[in-house]
Design a protein around this motif. Structure first.
Motif, PDB file in Angstrom:
ATOM      1  N   ALA A  77       0.833  -1.205   0.000  1.00 58.67           N
ATOM      2  CA  ALA A  77       0.000   0.000   0.000  1.00 58.67           C
ATOM      3  C   ALA A  77       0.872   1.261   0.000  1.00 58.67           C
ATOM      4  O   ALA A  77       0.570   2.241  -0.685  1.00 58.67           O
ATOM      5  CB  ALA A  77      -0.930  -0.004   1.214  1.00 58.67           C
ATOM      6  N   VAL A  78       1.976   1.228   0.756  1.00 63.83           N
ATOM      7  CA  VAL A  78       2.915   2.351   0.764  1.00 63.83           C
ATOM      8  C   VAL A  78       3.536   2.539  -0.615  1.00 63.83           C
ATOM      9  O   VAL A  78       3.679   3.671  -1.108  1.00 63.83           O
ATOM     10  CB  VAL A  78       4.009   2.127   1.824  1.00 63.83           C
ATOM     11  N   ILE A  79       3.886   1.434  -1.264  1.00 65.40           N
ATOM     12  CA  ILE A  79       4.465   1.504  -2.608  1.00 65.40           C
ATOM     13  C   ILE A  79       3.481   2.142  -3.586  1.00 65.40           C
ATOM     14  O   ILE A  79       3.854   2.975  -4.426  1.00 65.40           O
ATOM     15  CB  ILE A  79       4.864   0.094  -3.084  1.00 65.40           C
ATOM     16  N   PHE A  80       2.207   1.762  -3.487  1.00 70.26           N
ATOM     17  CA  PHE A  80       1.174   2.351  -4.346  1.00 70.26           C
ATOM     18  C   PHE A  80       1.167   3.872  -4.219  1.00 70.26           C
ATOM     19  O   PHE A  80       1.099   4.601  -5.221  1.00 70.26           O
ATOM     20  CB  PHE A  80      -0.194   1.770  -3.972  1.00 70.26           C
ATOM     21  N   LEU A  81       1.261   4.379  -2.997  1.00 72.50           N
ATOM     22  CA  LEU A  81       1.251   5.827  -2.776  1.00 72.50           C
ATOM     23  C   LEU A  81       2.530   6.480  -3.310  1.00 72.50           C
ATOM     24  O   LEU A  81       2.479   7.556  -3.922  1.00 72.50           O
ATOM     25  CB  LEU A  81       1.086   6.121  -1.288  1.00 72.50           C
ATOM     26  N   LEU A  82       3.672   5.833  -3.102  1.00 76.27           N
ATOM     27  CA  LEU A  82       4.931   6.391  -3.600  1.00 76.27           C
ATOM     28  C   LEU A  82       4.944   6.498  -5.118  1.00 76.27           C
ATOM     29  O   LEU A  82       5.583   7.393  -5.682  1.00 76.27           O
ATOM     30  CB  LEU A  82       6.102   5.508  -3.144  1.00 76.27           C
ATOM     31  N   MET A  83       4.221   5.608  -5.784  1.00 77.92           N
ATOM     32  CA  MET A  83       4.228   5.600  -7.244  1.00 77.92           C
ATOM     33  C   MET A  83       3.559   6.827  -7.856  1.00 77.92           C
ATOM     34  O   MET A  83       3.734   7.102  -9.049  1.00 77.92           O
ATOM     35  CB  MET A  83       3.558   4.322  -7.766  1.00 77.92           C
ATOM     36  N   PHE A  84       2.822   7.580  -7.054  1.00 73.07           N
ATOM     37  CA  PHE A  84       2.246   8.821  -7.570  1.00 73.07           C
ATOM     38  C   PHE A  84       3.339   9.828  -7.934  1.00 73.07           C
ATOM     39  O   PHE A  84       3.089  10.783  -8.675  1.00 73.07           O
ATOM     40  CB  PHE A  84       1.286   9.443  -6.550  1.00 73.07           C
ATOM     41  N   ALA A  85       4.550   9.648  -7.401  1.00 71.51           N
ATOM     42  CA  ALA A  85       5.662  10.539  -7.714  1.00 71.51           C
ATOM     43  C   ALA A  85       6.344  10.182  -9.028  1.00 71.51           C
ATOM     44  O   ALA A  85       7.167  10.951  -9.534  1.00 71.51           O
ATOM     45  CB  ALA A  85       6.686  10.526  -6.588  1.00 71.51           C
ATOM     46  N   LEU A  86       6.013   9.020  -9.599  1.00 73.24           N
ATOM     47  CA  LEU A  86       6.566   8.635 -10.896  1.00 73.24           C
ATOM     48  C   LEU A  86       5.866   9.412 -12.003  1.00 73.24           C
ATOM     49  O   LEU A  86       4.729   9.865 -11.844  1.00 73.24           O
ATOM     50  CB  LEU A  86       6.395   7.135 -11.122  1.00 73.24           C
ATOM     51  N   PRO A  87       6.524   9.583 -13.158  1.00 77.49           N
ATOM     52  CA  PRO A  87       5.871  10.260 -14.289  1.00 77.49           C
ATOM     53  C   PRO A  87       4.600   9.522 -14.713  1.00 77.49           C
ATOM     54  O   PRO A  87       4.546   8.291 -14.671  1.00 77.49           O
ATOM     55  CB  PRO A  87       6.937  10.194 -15.392  1.00 77.49           C
ATOM     56  N   LYS A  88       3.577  10.277 -15.125  1.00 76.74           N
ATOM     57  CA  LYS A  88       2.334   9.646 -15.558  1.00 76.74           C
ATOM     58  C   LYS A  88       2.537   8.805 -16.800  1.00 76.74           C
ATOM     59  O   LYS A  88       1.873   7.781 -16.985  1.00 76.74           O
ATOM     60  CB  LYS A  88       1.264  10.722 -15.836  1.00 76.74           C
ATOM     61  N   ARG A  89       3.420   9.268 -17.662  1.00 81.24           N
ATOM     62  CA  ARG A  89       3.696   8.551 -18.906  1.00 81.24           C
ATOM     63  C   ARG A  89       5.176   8.257 -18.988  1.00 81.24           C
ATOM     64  O   ARG A  89       5.992   9.033 -18.478  1.00 81.24           O
ATOM     65  CB  ARG A  89       3.284   9.393 -20.133  1.00 81.24           C
ATOM     66  N   PRO A  90       5.575   7.159 -19.639  1.00 78.70           N
ATOM     67  CA  PRO A  90       7.009   6.882 -19.783  1.00 78.70           C
ATOM     68  C   PRO A  90       7.680   7.970 -20.587  1.00 78.70           C
ATOM     69  O   PRO A  90       7.164   8.407 -21.620  1.00 78.70           O
ATOM     70  CB  PRO A  90       7.045   5.535 -20.518  1.00 78.70           C
ATOM     71  N   ALA A  91       8.835   8.419 -20.098  1.00 84.42           N
ATOM     72  CA  ALA A  91       9.562   9.467 -20.803  1.00 84.42           C
ATOM     73  C   ALA A  91      10.088   8.938 -22.129  1.00 84.42           C
ATOM     74  O   ALA A  91      10.405   7.764 -22.269  1.00 84.42           O
ATOM     75  CB  ALA A  91      10.726   9.957 -19.943  1.00 84.42           C
ATOM     76  N   GLN A  92      10.165   9.831 -23.117  1.00 78.94           N
ATOM     77  CA  GLN A  92      10.752   9.437 -24.390  1.00 78.94           C
ATOM     78  C   GLN A  92      12.253   9.270 -24.196  1.00 78.94           C
ATOM     79  O   GLN A  92      12.927  10.140 -23.672  1.00 78.94           O
ATOM     80  CB  GLN A  92      10.489  10.520 -25.455  1.00 78.94           C
ATOM     81  N   HIS A  93      12.760   8.118 -24.602  1.00 80.42           N
ATOM     82  CA  HIS A  93      14.194   7.884 -24.441  1.00 80.42           C
ATOM     83  C   HIS A  93      14.962   8.835 -25.342  1.00 80.42           C
ATOM     84  O   HIS A  93      14.643   9.016 -26.508  1.00 80.42           O
ATOM     85  CB  HIS A  93      14.549   6.445 -24.820  1.00 80.42           C
ATOM     86  N   VAL A  94      16.003   9.408 -24.787  1.00 79.99           N
ATOM     87  CA  VAL A  94      16.871  10.286 -25.543  1.00 79.99           C
ATOM     88  C   VAL A  94      18.295   9.794 -25.399  1.00 79.99           C
ATOM     89  O   VAL A  94      18.616   8.998 -24.545  1.00 79.99           O
ATOM     90  CB  VAL A  94      16.744  11.744 -25.051  1.00 79.99           C
ATOM     91  N   GLU A  95      19.160  10.324 -26.232  1.00 77.57           N
ATOM     92  CA  GLU A  95      20.541   9.848 -26.215  1.00 77.57           C
ATOM     93  C   GLU A  95      21.331  10.415 -25.052  1.00 77.57           C
ATOM     94  O   GLU A  95      22.428  10.004 -24.771  1.00 77.57           O
ATOM     95  CB  GLU A  95      21.228  10.211 -27.533  1.00 77.57           C
ATOM     96  N   GLY A  96      20.823  11.371 -24.357  1.00 79.06           N
ATOM     97  CA  GLY A  96      21.458  11.929 -23.179  1.00 79.06           C
ATOM     98  C   GLY A  96      20.431  12.684 -22.409  1.00 79.06           C
ATOM     99  O   GLY A  96      19.306  12.865 -22.835  1.00 79.06           O
TER     100      GLY A  96
END
Length: 505
Positions: free
Chosen positions: A469-488
């Motif tokens: 349950a704690v992990i579920f709450l911490l995940m709100f700090a992750l980006p909503k969408r996966p970031a586009q991979h860039v070369e740097g």
């Protein structure tokens, strides 16, 4: 050898084939390490019986590995950045193979504990290079696929160890009892060493870095001060010095942060690259990874003790019971990155946390309902639910943490990821003394042992559900969408962050 700059976006056909061979090799090494972590648990009763090990020694056979692993991972990652990831990978896999042989031929429990500590230290050199080599070898647009495969390997390795350990223990090959669980690493390790020399391309940080010896000392000291009393606290009656040591560890970590900031200003070569925490996805992912490690550290150990000591099952039956879990983790991890995360983003990870918590609660309910007469098939449903939840987390989480990390710091980042997971694991193992053994009486009759283990298992799983349950709450700090991979990763304060890694042909 000559140093050449090689573009990663359009590899030559031969190089393209070589990097997929290299991926298979490093993932096999990662699988070997993950299996080795879990394979020991299933053989604990056999080791205790055959080697005459005390409970304290049995505890250190598992915890000693975790302590050495956690204490050395950041250093291993940085050494790969400095001296070459291929070189450190080969040193690590060679040392891991040698330590496995020492474990397999251990003459007494003391030698086994020492060999396990050495094995953990060698794994700390090998494992950080796995993600670093992947990160430096594959272009951005392919990493989602690669991390999907990696997540499947992680899931399969983490839960197939008990089954493999059960088979090797039950078969009692050549009358060796539990020893083949370590000796099986020898042919795999030797093959990885030979093939790795041929197919892995060397890479390192593009600018000269120095090993931060003071940082190494502070990280090691802080981890030992935190984890040692947690591991032995229950056995020693939670002495005052243990609490003082854990509080002191926080002071050491604060000193580490201050020193690393100063080190970065002076020569730009700190052990822990604190600038990584400016990347939101990395910082949030590290927090989730740590707490997730706690949940896994608690569950896998108490699960084994519950089945073999509480229910009196054989190692083979206990191992076979985990097969649905293994299949569910692998299937969910394999499809989460490719199919689900691009469409639903972090909701997949949060669904995984809630699904795993639901599986844990279902397991508690079934354990209470069926008691000592519970059958393996009755455990299948909660294990599948838990496994699916775990699979939805492991692969996307790795991708989320590393997606925006500059490749010149890949070694530091992967070392830190593995360190915090192992820290969480060790914290979970330490908490087992509280949430599992702490619920039992000091003196149990033979008739009271099994019911006590079953009740303790249910109590410990309640804690696992709370952690999810704690992990579920911490995940709100992750980006909503996966970031586009860039070369740097662009950083206004440092143009160095956008440079490519140096590949050595």
């Amino acid at each position: 050898m000559t140093s050449t700059e090689t573009t990663l976006n359009s590899p030559a056909p031969v190089a393209d084939r070589r990097r997929w061979f290299a991926l298979a090799i490093v993932m096999t090494a990662a699988f070997m390490d993950l299996v080795d972590v879990t394979i020991v648990n299933i053989a604990i009763p056999s080791i205790q019986r055959d080697a005459g090990a005390s409970f304290s020694q049995i505890q250190w056979i598992t915890a000693g590995y975790a302590l050495a692993f956690a204490a050395g991972l950041i250093t291993g990652g940085r050494l790969g950045d400095i001296h070459g990831r291929k070189r450190l990978f080969l040193v690590g896999i060679g040392g891991f193979t040698m330590a496995s042989a020492l474990c397999g031929f251990a003459a007494n429990p003391e030698m086994l504990v020492a060999s396990r500590i050495l094995q953990g230290g060698m794994a700390a050199l090998m494992v950080p290079q796995v993600l670093s080599i992947v990160h430096a070898t594959f272009p951005a647009h392919e990493r989602g696929k690669v991390f999907g495969l990696f997540g499947a390997v992680v899931g399969l390795g983490a839960v197939s160890g008990p089954l493999l350990g059960a088979l090797l223990t039950e078969w009692n090959l050549f009358g060796l009892e539990w020893r083949p669980i370590f000796l099986i690493n020898l042919p795999v390790g030797i093959a990885g060493l030979i093939l790795g020399r041929r197919f892995i391309t060397e890479s390192k940080a593009p600018r000269a870095l120095k090993l931060d010896l003071v940082g190494v000392a502070l990280v090691t000291l802080g981890l030992l001060m935190l984890l040692y009393p947690l591991t032995r606290g229950e056995e020693l009656g939670w002495p005052l010095w243990g609490y003082a040591s854990m509080i002191g560890a926080l002071v050491v970590f604060a000193a580490l942060v201050a020193y690393e900031k100063r080190k970065a200003r002076i020569d730009g070569s700190p052990l822990v690259e604190l600038s990584l925490f400016k990347v939101k996805s990395f910082a949030a992912g590290i927090a989730v990874q740590t707490v997730f490690g706690v949940a896994l550290g608690i569950f896998f150990l108490v699960w084994t003790l519950y089945m073999q000591i509480g229910l009196g099952w054989s190692p083979l039956r206990a191992g076979l019971t985990g097969v649905p879990f293994s299949i569910a983790v692998s299937a969910a991890a394999g499809m989460s990155v490719q199919l689900l995360v691009p469409r639903f983003g972090r909701k997949v990870l949060q669904t995984g946390a809630l699904t795993m918590a639901a599986g844990v609660l279902l397991y508690i309910w079934e354990s209470e309902r069926y008691g000592m007469s519970i059958a393996s098939w009755q455990m299948a449903l909660p294990l599948v639910v838990m496994g699916a939840g775990m699979g939805f987390i492991v692969a996307p989480l790795t991708d989320a943490v590393l997606s925006d990390v500059p490749r010149e710091h890949a070694g530091s980042a992967s070392g830190l990821i593995n360190t915090v997971q192992q820290m969480g694991n060790a914290l979970g193992l330490g908490l087992v003394s509280v949430v599992f053994f702490g619920t039992m009486g000091d003196r149990l009759t033979r008739a009271e042992v099994s019911p006590a283990f079953v009740n303790a298992f249910q109590h410990a799983l309640g804690w696992v559900a709370a952690v999810m349950a704690v992990i579920f709450l911490l995940m709100f700090a992750l980006p909503k969408r996966p970031a586009q991979h860039v070369e740097g990763v662009e950083d206004a304060s440092s143009d160095e962050l956008t440079k490519e890694p140096e590949l050595v042909s």
